[in-house]
Design a protein around this motif. Structure first.
Motif, PDB file in Angstrom:
ATOM      1  N   ARG A 159       0.801  -1.223   0.000  1.00  0.00           N
ATOM      2  CA  ARG A 159       0.000   0.000   0.000  1.00  0.00           C
ATOM      3  C   ARG A 159       0.840   1.283   0.000  1.00  0.00           C
ATOM      4  O   ARG A 159       0.299   2.373  -0.153  1.00  0.00           O
ATOM      5  CB  ARG A 159      -0.904   0.006   1.233  1.00  0.00           C
ATOM      6  CG  ARG A 159      -1.956  -1.093   1.244  1.00  0.00           C
ATOM      7  CD  ARG A 159      -3.186  -0.672   0.516  1.00  0.00           C
ATOM      8  NE  ARG A 159      -4.219  -1.691   0.557  1.00  0.00           N
ATOM      9  CZ  ARG A 159      -5.479  -1.498   0.211  1.00  0.00           C
ATOM     10  NH1 ARG A 159      -5.872  -0.286  -0.182  1.00  0.00           N
ATOM     11  NH2 ARG A 159      -6.354  -2.478   0.234  1.00  0.00           N
ATOM     12  N   GLY A 160       2.152   1.149   0.220  1.00  0.00           N
ATOM     13  CA  GLY A 160       2.974   2.340   0.324  1.00  0.00           C
ATOM     14  C   GLY A 160       2.716   3.111   1.600  1.00  0.00           C
ATOM     15  O   GLY A 160       2.856   4.344   1.643  1.00  0.00           O
ATOM     16  N   VAL A 166      -0.069   1.223   9.493  1.00  0.00           N
ATOM     17  CA  VAL A 166      -0.853  -0.008   9.342  1.00  0.00           C
ATOM     18  C   VAL A 166      -1.197  -0.583  10.715  1.00  0.00           C
ATOM     19  O   VAL A 166      -2.326  -1.004  10.960  1.00  0.00           O
ATOM     20  CB  VAL A 166      -0.092  -1.041   8.492  1.00  0.00           C
ATOM     21  CG1 VAL A 166      -0.867  -2.365   8.445  1.00  0.00           C
ATOM     22  CG2 VAL A 166       0.117  -0.513   7.074  1.00  0.00           C
ATOM     23  N   ASN A 167      -0.222  -0.568  11.620  1.00  0.00           N
ATOM     24  CA  ASN A 167      -0.483  -1.071  12.970  1.00  0.00           C
ATOM     25  C   ASN A 167      -1.507  -0.209  13.702  1.00  0.00           C
ATOM     26  O   ASN A 167      -2.304  -0.719  14.497  1.00  0.00           O
ATOM     27  CB  ASN A 167       0.817  -1.139  13.774  1.00  0.00           C
ATOM     28  CG  ASN A 167       1.660  -2.336  13.387  1.00  0.00           C
ATOM     29  OD1 ASN A 167       1.138  -3.397  13.059  1.00  0.00           O
ATOM     30  ND2 ASN A 167       2.976  -2.179  13.423  1.00  0.00           N
ATOM     31  N   GLN A 168      -1.503   1.091  13.402  1.00  0.00           N
ATOM     32  CA  GLN A 168      -2.507   1.975  13.984  1.00  0.00           C
ATOM     33  C   GLN A 168      -3.902   1.584  13.507  1.00  0.00           C
ATOM     34  O   GLN A 168      -4.854   1.555  14.293  1.00  0.00           O
ATOM     35  CB  GLN A 168      -2.205   3.428  13.620  1.00  0.00           C
ATOM     36  CG  GLN A 168      -3.222   4.418  14.193  1.00  0.00           C
ATOM     37  CD  GLN A 168      -3.005   5.840  13.680  1.00  0.00           C
ATOM     38  OE1 GLN A 168      -2.261   6.074  12.741  1.00  0.00           O
ATOM     39  NE2 GLN A 168      -3.668   6.796  14.314  1.00  0.00           N
ATOM     40  N   LEU A 196      -8.237   0.383   5.032  1.00  0.00           N
ATOM     41  CA  LEU A 196      -7.041   0.452   4.187  1.00  0.00           C
ATOM     42  C   LEU A 196      -7.342   1.129   2.859  1.00  0.00           C
ATOM     43  O   LEU A 196      -6.559   1.955   2.371  1.00  0.00           O
ATOM     44  CB  LEU A 196      -6.499  -0.953   3.918  1.00  0.00           C
ATOM     45  CG  LEU A 196      -5.619  -1.597   4.976  1.00  0.00           C
ATOM     46  CD1 LEU A 196      -5.335  -3.044   4.592  1.00  0.00           C
ATOM     47  CD2 LEU A 196      -4.315  -0.826   5.154  1.00  0.00           C
ATOM     48  N   ASP A 197      -8.485   0.782   2.268  1.00  0.00           N
ATOM     49  CA  ASP A 197      -8.860   1.396   0.996  1.00  0.00           C
ATOM     50  C   ASP A 197      -9.072   2.905   1.142  1.00  0.00           C
ATOM     51  O   ASP A 197      -8.800   3.669   0.220  1.00  0.00           O
ATOM     52  CB  ASP A 197     -10.146   0.751   0.452  1.00  0.00           C
ATOM     53  CG  ASP A 197      -9.866  -0.585  -0.231  1.00  0.00           C
ATOM     54  OD1 ASP A 197      -8.706  -0.857  -0.566  1.00  0.00           O
ATOM     55  OD2 ASP A 197     -10.832  -1.364  -0.416  1.00  0.00           O
ATOM     56  N   ARG A 198      -9.551   3.317   2.300  1.00  0.00           N
ATOM     57  CA  ARG A 198      -9.733   4.755   2.527  1.00  0.00           C
ATOM     58  C   ARG A 198      -8.377   5.451   2.763  1.00  0.00           C
ATOM     59  O   ARG A 198      -8.157   6.563   2.306  1.00  0.00           O
ATOM     60  CB  ARG A 198     -10.654   5.001   3.715  1.00  0.00           C
ATOM     61  CG  ARG A 198     -12.106   4.601   3.480  1.00  0.00           C
ATOM     62  CD  ARG A 198     -13.006   5.111   4.575  1.00  0.00           C
ATOM     63  NE  ARG A 198     -12.723   4.504   5.876  1.00  0.00           N
ATOM     64  CZ  ARG A 198     -13.276   3.389   6.321  1.00  0.00           C
ATOM     65  NH1 ARG A 198     -14.145   2.732   5.548  1.00  0.00           N
ATOM     66  NH2 ARG A 198     -12.984   2.914   7.507  1.00  0.00           N
ATOM     67  N   ALA A 199      -7.485   4.749   3.473  1.00  0.00           N
ATOM     68  CA  ALA A 199      -6.194   5.337   3.810  1.00  0.00           C
ATOM     69  C   ALA A 199      -5.241   5.368   2.614  1.00  0.00           C
ATOM     70  O   ALA A 199      -4.460   6.316   2.458  1.00  0.00           O
ATOM     71  CB  ALA A 199      -5.547   4.562   4.960  1.00  0.00           C
ATOM     72  N   ALA A 200      -5.319   4.333   1.784  1.00  0.00           N
ATOM     73  CA  ALA A 200      -4.408   4.261   0.632  1.00  0.00           C
ATOM     74  C   ALA A 200      -5.150   3.576  -0.519  1.00  0.00           C
ATOM     75  O   ALA A 200      -4.989   2.379  -0.744  1.00  0.00           O
ATOM     76  CB  ALA A 200      -3.152   3.469   0.998  1.00  0.00           C
ATOM     77  N   PRO A 201      -5.978   4.332  -1.242  1.00  0.00           N
ATOM     78  CA  PRO A 201      -6.767   3.744  -2.347  1.00  0.00           C
ATOM     79  C   PRO A 201      -5.863   3.075  -3.379  1.00  0.00           C
ATOM     80  O   PRO A 201      -4.775   3.550  -3.687  1.00  0.00           O
ATOM     81  CB  PRO A 201      -7.489   4.966  -2.940  1.00  0.00           C
ATOM     82  CG  PRO A 201      -7.499   5.972  -1.844  1.00  0.00           C
ATOM     83  CD  PRO A 201      -6.208   5.759  -1.078  1.00  0.00           C
ATOM     84  N   GLN A 202      -6.367   1.943  -3.900  1.00  0.00           N
ATOM     85  CA  GLN A 202      -5.616   1.197  -4.907  1.00  0.00           C
ATOM     86  C   GLN A 202      -6.045   1.644  -6.307  1.00  0.00           C
ATOM     87  O   GLN A 202      -7.220   1.868  -6.547  1.00  0.00           O
ATOM     88  CB  GLN A 202      -5.869  -0.308  -4.744  1.00  0.00           C
ATOM     89  CG  GLN A 202      -5.297  -0.855  -3.448  1.00  0.00           C
ATOM     90  CD  GLN A 202      -3.796  -0.863  -3.435  1.00  0.00           C
ATOM     91  OE1 GLN A 202      -3.166  -1.616  -4.178  1.00  0.00           O
ATOM     92  NE2 GLN A 202      -3.203  -0.033  -2.607  1.00  0.00           N
TER      93      GLN A 202
END
Length: 202
Positions: A159-160, A166-168, A196-202
């Motif tokens: 996800r970069g 990620v742990n958060q 995850l998708d909201r934090a780092a969209p693919q």
């Protein structure tokens, strides 16, 4: 004979109506008033579309059944038919394999190897039991914190994102023990992957 059959038949009809119709509709209506979200399956939506249920796990794989490496992977599922990768809600079940069953030992061994390969772990890494065994229902939506932490470096790379970020996200989507005493703390895979998708969209 007739005096016995008529009351028996009448009782069957009355009890069928009471327990099959009145009871069902009364409690369905009660549930819709008290907890409508839960009564309707605790569905999770994104942009107005259902993407799953909070209480039913799902496989995070591509069309060929390979794990989607940018997502946290769910616990293995035994609720599987010939056309899917598990988590079929119409086939809720465990494998019913005993601890000494050769099929179980083989399946676990293969899952351990696949888990280590997917997450870049060496042979000395201890693998959480929930990462390589199916739950009794086959529909478990959660994984252990240890399982999530071992997957976190892969997710960060894909996800970069930084590993602390990620742990958060794992911490933010960790649920406490039921009633504070039952079971262990757990991570809901669907909610975490959507975050995850909201934090780092693919």
């Amino acid at each position: 004979m007739r005096r016995q059959l008529l009351p028996a038949f009448a009782m069957v009809v009355v009890m069928t109506v009471l327990t099959g119709l009145v009871y069902t509709f009364a409690f369905t209506g009660f549930a819709q008033v008290v907890a409508p979200d839960t009564a309707n399956g605790s569905r999770v939506q994104v942009d107005g579309k259902d993407v799953g249920s909070e209480y039913i796990g799902q496989a995070w794989v591509d069309k060929k059944g390979a794990p989607l490496t940018q997502y946290f992977q769910s616990r293995p599922s035994a609720a599987i038919n010939t056309t899917d990768n598990g988590y079929d809600p119409t086939l809720s079940l465990g494998s019913n394999w005993g601890p000494a069953n050769p099929d179980l030992l083989k399946a676990v061994s293969e899952r351990v190897e696949a888990y280590r390969e997917l997450n870049g772990l060496d042979e000395s890494a201890t693998i959480p039991v929930d990462a390589v065994t199916a739950s009794a229902s086959g529909l478990d939506p959660d994984i252990s914190i240890a399982n999530a932490r071992l997957q976190a470096p892969r997710i960060a790379d894909e996800r970069g994102l930084s590993l602390p970020r990620v742990n958060q996200l794992i911490d933010e989507h960790t649920d406490d023990r039921t009633f504070g005493i039952l079971g262990e703390k757990r991570v809901n895979v669907l909610k975490l992957n959507l975050a995850l998708d909201r934090a780092a969209p693919q």
